[in-house]
Design an enzyme around this catalytic site. Structure first.
Site, PDB file in Angstrom:
ATOM      1  N   VAL A  44      36.922  40.252  29.796  1.00 24.80           N
ATOM      2  CA  VAL A  44      36.011  41.109  30.603  1.00 24.80           C
ATOM      3  C   VAL A  44      36.819  41.896  31.602  1.00 24.80           C
ATOM      4  O   VAL A  44      37.033  43.035  31.586  1.00 24.80           O
ATOM      5  CB  VAL A  44      34.801  40.714  31.040  1.00 24.80           C
ATOM      6  N   CYS A  45      37.571  41.056  32.308  1.00 29.82           N
ATOM      7  CA  CYS A  45      38.457  41.192  33.409  1.00 29.82           C
ATOM      8  C   CYS A  45      39.306  42.259  32.742  1.00 29.82           C
ATOM      9  O   CYS A  45      39.923  43.325  33.711  1.00 29.82           O
ATOM     10  CB  CYS A  45      38.744  40.122  34.397  1.00 29.82           C
ATOM     11  N   THR A  46      40.100  41.929  31.899  1.00 30.10           N
ATOM     12  CA  THR A  46      41.276  42.657  31.254  1.00 30.10           C
ATOM     13  C   THR A  46      40.723  44.023  31.132  1.00 30.10           C
ATOM     14  O   THR A  46      41.601  45.043  31.247  1.00 30.10           O
ATOM     15  CB  THR A  46      41.679  42.133  29.901  1.00 30.10           C
ATOM     16  N   LEU A  49      40.059  46.038  34.384  1.00 29.61           N
ATOM     17  CA  LEU A  49      41.220  46.481  35.254  1.00 29.61           C
ATOM     18  C   LEU A  49      41.823  47.809  34.294  1.00 29.61           C
ATOM     19  O   LEU A  49      42.432  48.749  35.058  1.00 29.61           O
ATOM     20  CB  LEU A  49      42.279  45.569  35.641  1.00 29.61           C
TER      21      LEU A  49
END
Ligand code: BEZ
Length: 211
Positions: A44-46, A49
């Site tokens: 999810v973070c990928t 960002l």
């Protein structure tokens, strides 16, 4: 005590993927979106960002910029950036703060130990050029944020800082706004020359004044 709207955003110095940063100096006279992500090399973070990097021009139009933080090391961030660029088809264009000692995460209340002892939750702070906190949002690790909403809030914050208006439910740039209840009808006639509609004495709408 947790940080609240109107508080001065705490200053700090940290290593980032763009070199050492003193936060207030780095902010300069711009609006800042400081956001935490739970961990590097996570799906999810990928996506978050990568999407944020794609918004650089939208942020620039609003005199705003982003800076991310997680409790991973600089080496880890630098390795992960390559994956973000490859998988999200972007060039990373904003700093990621390395916070392995959780200094920034603790300062900003991004650690929620009953949720996770190890990782931050997904916090967002919008900070105005005067360094005051204008918005806070907290999401769980399992839910990716909507960064278009951050742009929408920036539009609202910047409009309402300059005019005696507020923005109604689901408002988007260019749509009608509501007149602050503190403004009398008489004053509203002067301040809002495009006119206004009175639905109730406390609910008056007017075209967005700076359009
Ligand atoms: C993610 O970014 O995909 C993620 C990170 C921590 C926990 C769950 C999901």
């Amino acid at each position: 005590m947790s940080l609240r709207l109107g508080d001065v955003a705490p200053d700090f110095s940290a290593e980032t993927t763009a070199g050492p940063v003193n936060f207030h100096e780095w902010m300069g006279d711009q609006w800042t979106i400081l956001f935490s992500h739970p961990a590097d090399f996570t799906p999810v973070c990928t996506t978050e960002l990568g999407y944020t990097a794609k918004l650089k021009e939208e942020f620039a139009k609003r005199n705003a910029k982003a800076i991310a933080v997680s409790v991973d090391s600089l080496d880890s961030h630098n390795g992960w950036v390559k994956d973000i660029e490859e998988t999200q088809n972007v060039s990373m264009n904003f700093p990621i703060i390395a916070d392995p000692e959780k200094k920034v995460a603790t300062l900003y209340g991004m650690m929620h130990p009953n949720e996770s002892e190890k990782f931050t939750v997904r916090s967002v702070f919008i900070i105005a050029p005067d360094k005051k906190i204008k918005l806070t949002i907290t999401y769980p690790a399992s839910t990716g944020r909507n960064f278009d909403e951050i742009l929408r809030v920036l539009d609202s914050l910047q409009l309402t800082a300059n005019y005696n208006v507020a923005t109604p439910v689901n408002w988007n740039e260019g749509e009608d706004v509501v007149i602050a209840p503190s403004i009398s009808d008489e004053d509203a006639k002067v301040k809002f020359p495009k006119g206004f509609k009175t639905i109730k004495p406390y609910l008056r709408t007017t075209p967005q004044p700076n359009k």
